[in-house]
Design an enzyme around this catalytic site. Sequence first.
Site, PDB file in Angstrom:
ATOM      1  N   HIS A 181       0.833  -1.208   0.000  1.00 53.06           N
ATOM      2  CA  HIS A 181       0.000   0.000   0.000  1.00 53.06           C
ATOM      3  C   HIS A 181       0.868   1.258   0.000  1.00 53.06           C
ATOM      4  O   HIS A 181       0.562   2.243  -0.679  1.00 53.06           O
ATOM      5  CB  HIS A 181      -0.914   0.006   1.226  1.00 53.06           C
ATOM      6  CG  HIS A 181      -2.070  -0.936   1.118  1.00 53.06           C
ATOM      7  ND1 HIS A 181      -1.917  -2.283   0.967  1.00 53.06           N
ATOM      8  CD2 HIS A 181      -3.421  -0.717   1.143  1.00 53.06           C
ATOM      9  CE1 HIS A 181      -3.096  -2.867   0.908  1.00 53.06           C
ATOM     10  NE2 HIS A 181      -4.030  -1.944   1.009  1.00 53.06           N
ATOM     11  N   HIS A 222       0.377  -4.175   9.231  1.00 58.23           N
ATOM     12  CA  HIS A 222       1.818  -4.300   9.028  1.00 58.23           C
ATOM     13  C   HIS A 222       2.522  -3.910  10.314  1.00 58.23           C
ATOM     14  O   HIS A 222       1.982  -3.186  11.160  1.00 58.23           O
ATOM     15  CB  HIS A 222       2.302  -3.380   7.894  1.00 58.23           C
ATOM     16  CG  HIS A 222       2.073  -3.933   6.525  1.00 58.23           C
ATOM     17  ND1 HIS A 222       2.927  -4.833   5.927  1.00 58.23           N
ATOM     18  CD2 HIS A 222       1.091  -3.697   5.628  1.00 58.23           C
ATOM     19  CE1 HIS A 222       2.479  -5.132   4.720  1.00 58.23           C
ATOM     20  NE2 HIS A 222       1.364  -4.454   4.511  1.00 58.23           N
ATOM     21  N   ASP A 226       7.700  -2.398   8.334  1.00 54.90           N
ATOM     22  CA  ASP A 226       7.209  -2.500   6.959  1.00 54.90           C
ATOM     23  C   ASP A 226       6.931  -1.127   6.360  1.00 54.90           C
ATOM     24  O   ASP A 226       7.185  -0.880   5.173  1.00 54.90           O
ATOM     25  CB  ASP A 226       5.921  -3.329   6.925  1.00 54.90           C
ATOM     26  CG  ASP A 226       6.101  -4.692   7.553  1.00 54.90           C
ATOM     27  OD1 ASP A 226       7.258  -5.134   7.656  1.00 54.90           O
ATOM     28  OD2 ASP A 226       5.092  -5.303   7.952  1.00 54.90           O
TER      29      ASP A 226
END
Length: 312
Positions: A181, A222, A226
């Site tokens: 994302h 996450h 990350d």
Amino acid sequence: MSLYIRREASKLWKRLCAETSTEINLLVENWKYLLAGLIFQYIHGLAARGVHYLHRPGPTLQDVGFFLLPELGHDKAYISETVFTLIFISFVLWTFHPFILKSKKIYTVLVWCRVLAFLVACQILRIITFYSTQLPGPNYHCREGSKLARLPPPNNALEVLLINFPRGVLYGCGDLIFSSHMIFSLVFVRTYHKYGTRRFIKQLAWLTVVIQSLLIVASRKHYTVDVVVAWYTVNLMVFFLEKKLPELPDRSGAAAFLLPVTKDSNKSKEENHKLLNGNSGDPADWRPRIQVNGKIMEDGTTVHVEAVMNGV
């Protein structure tokens, strides 16, 4: 009023047709790059599904973001996805604005070739990273006790190749470092920051990405690492690729006509270049000009201007 609407509609239609013709010519020249980029999006999804077979649920790792940010909960996990969807749709619509608006700074096909190049480079690094080490997923469906935490062994190759959308995308596990994302969001925002024209929207876009980063961690989708790795990896990758890729042609002002769309347009390109330099297309106008006493004379001849004396 109706006459004004018809006149504006006619201008809009002509603008749309002209832009479509230009973009089709660019698409014919660059379709291979676009197709390769789109195919790699499928490969990236396939790799994320493959690592889900390797995922082993376990205790959630210690994370500083989990201590600092309150957990939103499973019922509010949609908030981060909503913010990402807003960024995604807004960017896609902006790339197609030259078809409608008068102010044009980009070519849609060329921008998407550039964006896909950034995405592919970052996704290659992402695939290498999450296949190197599989971490226990912090998301709710990846924790111990969830039926979705592990995928049963596939019965055939077709079961692996057919990605179940959107279930296979939303409920993946194991593809953690680094956030996909964030890759999309940062590439989109950096592209608009360079080619966009509204300063306020640029500032709002960066603020939205920061908020999305916090929401991803607060939603436990996450780990903080990350998101952090995505921030510097994507920015560095885009920074170095921009030095290698050719710069997009400028569409502002008369320079918009300098893009060689077809072979026949080379003549127009030369004529526009002459006009921009102050010369017309007539070779007779290329003669040197000398300025004498405030006047420009042609043919290189010098004309002496004598003062008028004694009324003569």
